[in-house]
Design a protein around this motif. Structure first.
Motif, PDB file in Angstrom:
ATOM      1  N   HIS A 192       0.843  -1.192   0.000  1.00 43.65           N
ATOM      2  CA  HIS A 192       0.000   0.000   0.000  1.00 43.65           C
ATOM      3  C   HIS A 192       0.879   1.244   0.000  1.00 43.65           C
ATOM      4  O   HIS A 192       1.736   1.410   0.860  1.00 43.65           O
ATOM      5  CB  HIS A 192      -0.933  -0.022   1.213  1.00 43.65           C
ATOM      6  N   ASN A 193       0.652   2.129  -0.962  1.00 47.98           N
ATOM      7  CA  ASN A 193       1.542   3.275  -1.172  1.00 47.98           C
ATOM      8  C   ASN A 193       1.452   4.309  -0.068  1.00 47.98           C
ATOM      9  O   ASN A 193       0.388   4.561   0.499  1.00 47.98           O
ATOM     10  CB  ASN A 193       1.207   3.960  -2.496  1.00 47.98           C
ATOM     11  N   ARG A 194       2.615   4.943   0.181  1.00 51.48           N
ATOM     12  CA  ARG A 194       2.684   6.128   1.009  1.00 51.48           C
ATOM     13  C   ARG A 194       3.428   7.214   0.234  1.00 51.48           C
ATOM     14  O   ARG A 194       4.272   6.918  -0.611  1.00 51.48           O
ATOM     15  CB  ARG A 194       3.402   5.827   2.325  1.00 51.48           C
ATOM     16  N   ILE A 195       3.113   8.467   0.523  1.00 53.00           N
ATOM     17  CA  ILE A 195       3.743   9.574  -0.197  1.00 53.00           C
ATOM     18  C   ILE A 195       5.234   9.617   0.121  1.00 53.00           C
ATOM     19  O   ILE A 195       5.655   9.454   1.267  1.00 53.00           O
ATOM     20  CB  ILE A 195       3.078  10.903   0.189  1.00 53.00           C
ATOM     21  N   GLY A 196       6.024   9.825  -0.920  1.00 50.74           N
ATOM     22  CA  GLY A 196       7.463   9.931  -0.758  1.00 50.74           C
ATOM     23  C   GLY A 196       7.973  11.308  -1.152  1.00 50.74           C
ATOM     24  O   GLY A 196       7.216  12.288  -1.143  1.00 50.74           O
ATOM     25  N   GLY A 197       9.235  11.367  -1.533  1.00 51.61           N
ATOM     26  CA  GLY A 197       9.829  12.648  -1.882  1.00 51.61           C
ATOM     27  C   GLY A 197      10.905  12.498  -2.934  1.00 51.61           C
ATOM     28  O   GLY A 197      11.387  11.398  -3.218  1.00 51.61           O
ATOM     29  N   MET A 198      11.294  13.630  -3.520  1.00 48.81           N
ATOM     30  CA  MET A 198      12.293  13.656  -4.580  1.00 48.81           C
ATOM     31  C   MET A 198      13.137  14.911  -4.442  1.00 48.81           C
ATOM     32  O   MET A 198      12.628  15.992  -4.120  1.00 48.81           O
ATOM     33  CB  MET A 198      11.603  13.651  -5.950  1.00 48.81           C
ATOM     34  N   VAL A 199      14.447  14.777  -4.670  1.00 49.23           N
ATOM     35  CA  VAL A 199      15.351  15.924  -4.804  1.00 49.23           C
ATOM     36  C   VAL A 199      16.031  15.809  -6.159  1.00 49.23           C
ATOM     37  O   VAL A 199      16.227  14.702  -6.668  1.00 49.23           O
ATOM     38  CB  VAL A 199      16.394  15.975  -3.670  1.00 49.23           C
ATOM     39  N   TYR A 200      16.388  16.941  -6.749  1.00 45.72           N
ATOM     40  CA  TYR A 200      16.962  16.883  -8.094  1.00 45.72           C
ATOM     41  C   TYR A 200      17.838  18.101  -8.362  1.00 45.72           C
ATOM     42  O   TYR A 200      17.757  19.134  -7.680  1.00 45.72           O
ATOM     43  CB  TYR A 200      15.855  16.805  -9.150  1.00 45.72           C
ATOM     44  N   ALA A 201      18.658  17.953  -9.372  1.00 49.38           N
ATOM     45  CA  ALA A 201      19.441  19.062  -9.922  1.00 49.38           C
ATOM     46  C   ALA A 201      19.372  18.958 -11.439  1.00 49.38           C
ATOM     47  O   ALA A 201      19.428  17.866 -12.000  1.00 49.38           O
ATOM     48  CB  ALA A 201      20.890  19.004  -9.442  1.00 49.38           C
ATOM     49  N   GLU A 202      19.237  20.098 -12.092  1.00 46.83           N
ATOM     50  CA  GLU A 202      19.136  20.107 -13.553  1.00 46.83           C
ATOM     51  C   GLU A 202      19.926  21.280 -14.124  1.00 46.83           C
ATOM     52  O   GLU A 202      19.858  22.399 -13.583  1.00 46.83           O
ATOM     53  CB  GLU A 202      17.678  20.197 -13.996  1.00 46.83           C
ATOM     54  N   ALA A 203      20.674  21.035 -15.163  1.00 49.23           N
ATOM     55  CA  ALA A 203      21.389  22.081 -15.893  1.00 49.23           C
ATOM     56  C   ALA A 203      20.914  22.051 -17.335  1.00 49.23           C
ATOM     57  O   ALA A 203      20.839  20.978 -17.945  1.00 49.23           O
ATOM     58  CB  ALA A 203      22.897  21.855 -15.824  1.00 49.23           C
ATOM     59  N   ASP A 204      20.583  23.225 -17.895  1.00 52.30           N
ATOM     60  CA  ASP A 204      20.125  23.244 -19.280  1.00 52.30           C
ATOM     61  C   ASP A 204      20.643  24.465 -20.020  1.00 52.30           C
ATOM     62  O   ASP A 204      21.199  25.399 -19.424  1.00 52.30           O
ATOM     63  CB  ASP A 204      18.593  23.143 -19.373  1.00 52.30           C
ATOM     64  N   TYR A 205      20.481  24.412 -21.328  1.00 51.74           N
ATOM     65  CA  TYR A 205      20.912  25.485 -22.224  1.00 51.74           C
ATOM     66  C   TYR A 205      19.693  25.993 -22.979  1.00 51.74           C
ATOM     67  O   TYR A 205      18.946  25.212 -23.570  1.00 51.74           O
ATOM     68  CB  TYR A 205      21.968  24.976 -23.212  1.00 51.74           C
ATOM     69  N   ALA A 206      19.495  27.311 -22.967  1.00 55.94           N
ATOM     70  CA  ALA A 206      18.374  27.933 -23.662  1.00 55.94           C
ATOM     71  C   ALA A 206      18.861  28.520 -24.971  1.00 55.94           C
ATOM     72  O   ALA A 206      19.755  29.376 -24.985  1.00 55.94           O
ATOM     73  CB  ALA A 206      17.759  29.016 -22.784  1.00 55.94           C
ATOM     74  N   PHE A 207      18.290  28.064 -26.078  1.00 55.74           N
ATOM     75  CA  PHE A 207      18.645  28.606 -27.381  1.00 55.74           C
ATOM     76  C   PHE A 207      18.144  30.039 -27.503  1.00 55.74           C
ATOM     77  O   PHE A 207      17.080  30.381 -26.983  1.00 55.74           O
ATOM     78  CB  PHE A 207      18.059  27.743 -28.497  1.00 55.74           C
ATOM     79  N   SER A 208      18.887  30.866 -28.205  1.00 52.98           N
ATOM     80  CA  SER A 208      18.516  32.279 -28.328  1.00 52.98           C
ATOM     81  C   SER A 208      17.460  32.517 -29.398  1.00 52.98           C
ATOM     82  O   SER A 208      16.697  33.474 -29.317  1.00 52.98           O
ATOM     83  CB  SER A 208      19.770  33.117 -28.633  1.00 52.98           C
ATOM     84  N   ALA A 209      17.390  31.660 -30.420  1.00 58.20           N
ATOM     85  CA  ALA A 209      16.482  31.899 -31.547  1.00 58.20           C
ATOM     86  C   ALA A 209      15.143  31.203 -31.393  1.00 58.20           C
ATOM     87  O   ALA A 209      14.156  31.618 -31.999  1.00 58.20           O
ATOM     88  CB  ALA A 209      17.144  31.460 -32.851  1.00 58.20           C
ATOM     89  N   ILE A 210      15.086  30.124 -30.638  1.00 60.09           N
ATOM     90  CA  ILE A 210      13.845  29.359 -30.488  1.00 60.09           C
ATOM     91  C   ILE A 210      13.588  29.100 -29.003  1.00 60.09           C
ATOM     92  O   ILE A 210      14.522  28.966 -28.218  1.00 60.09           O
ATOM     93  CB  ILE A 210      13.896  28.026 -31.267  1.00 60.09           C
ATOM     94  N   PRO A 211      12.320  29.032 -28.593  1.00 63.48           N
ATOM     95  CA  PRO A 211      11.982  28.858 -27.174  1.00 63.48           C
ATOM     96  C   PRO A 211      12.104  27.401 -26.709  1.00 63.48           C
ATOM     97  O   PRO A 211      11.130  26.777 -26.273  1.00 63.48           O
ATOM     98  CB  PRO A 211      10.540  29.353 -27.110  1.00 63.48           C
TER      99      PRO A 211
END
Length: 212
Positions: free
Chosen positions: A59-78
């Protein structure tokens, strides 16, 4: 001969129309981003995770998550592309009953099993400006998921507790569709982890973005 020339002319015009439509669509998508938006971003965050109930008697119980993300945003397109690493856990309660050869109950109880997973993902998101400093995004992540327990988990009671065993594989492919909002430097995300059956989960997260 005349019919052939007219046919070729018509095909050429149709091709030009299709090309113009395609270029128009690209132009609509490829609108410049705001000038104050930086190309490189690093995000850290956390949030609750809700395991899907795919394991019998657990039977499920609520858990948790931690994360890190690195990204690159293009200048011409969203659009952004990046890398995401996350660590998640949620627990399931296993209720057990043990009977003797005559069918009499000799032992019963409950034990929690923690389903840990670590994801290494490549991400891609498409952004739509709602107003200044507020963007809606939709995208997905794909990669690998390393898990502790799988759908083959086995919980067996012993004299002073329970033992937990597993015969499944510890690594699986993962796919995570997601949507959300960015408000200034805060990002709010909702998504679903499609991965090893026992470790599938929905999640909500809030993260802070550092721009470079």
């Amino acid at each position: 001969m005349r019919e052939t020339i007219e046919t070729n002319t018509e095909q050429y015009m149709n091709q030009r129309i299709l090309l113009m439509m395609l270029l128009s669509m690209v132009a609509m998508v490829a609108k410049p981003w705001d000038g104050d938006r930086k190309h490189f971003r690093v995000e850290v965050g956390l949030g609750p995770e809700f395991g899907a109930n795919h394991v019998a008697d657990l039977h499920n119980r609520i858990g948790g998550m931690v994360y890190a993300e690195a990204d690159y945003a293009f200048s011409a397109i969203p659009i952004t592309v990046g890398l995401n690493v996350s660590r998640s856990v949620f627990s399931r309660q296993y209720k057990y009953r043990v009977t003797d050869d005559s069918g009499m109950l000799t032992q019963h109880g409950a034990a929690d099993v923690n389903f840990w997973s670590t994801n290494y993902m490549v991400t891609a998101d498409y952004y739509v400006d709602i107003k200044r400093n507020v963007q809606f995004f939709a995208g997905a992540a794909v990669g690998m998921c390393k898990v502790k327990f799988t759908n083959e988990v086995e919980v067996e009671p012993i004299e002073f507790g329970v033992t937990v065993g597993d015969s499944g594989t510890s690594g699986t492919v993962a796919f995570v569709p997601r949507i959300g909002l960015i408000v200034n430097n805060l990002r709010f995300t909702i998504g679903y982890k499609l991965q090893e059956k026992a470790n599938r989960a929905a999640f909500l997260s809030a993260g802070y973005i550092f721009r470079f």
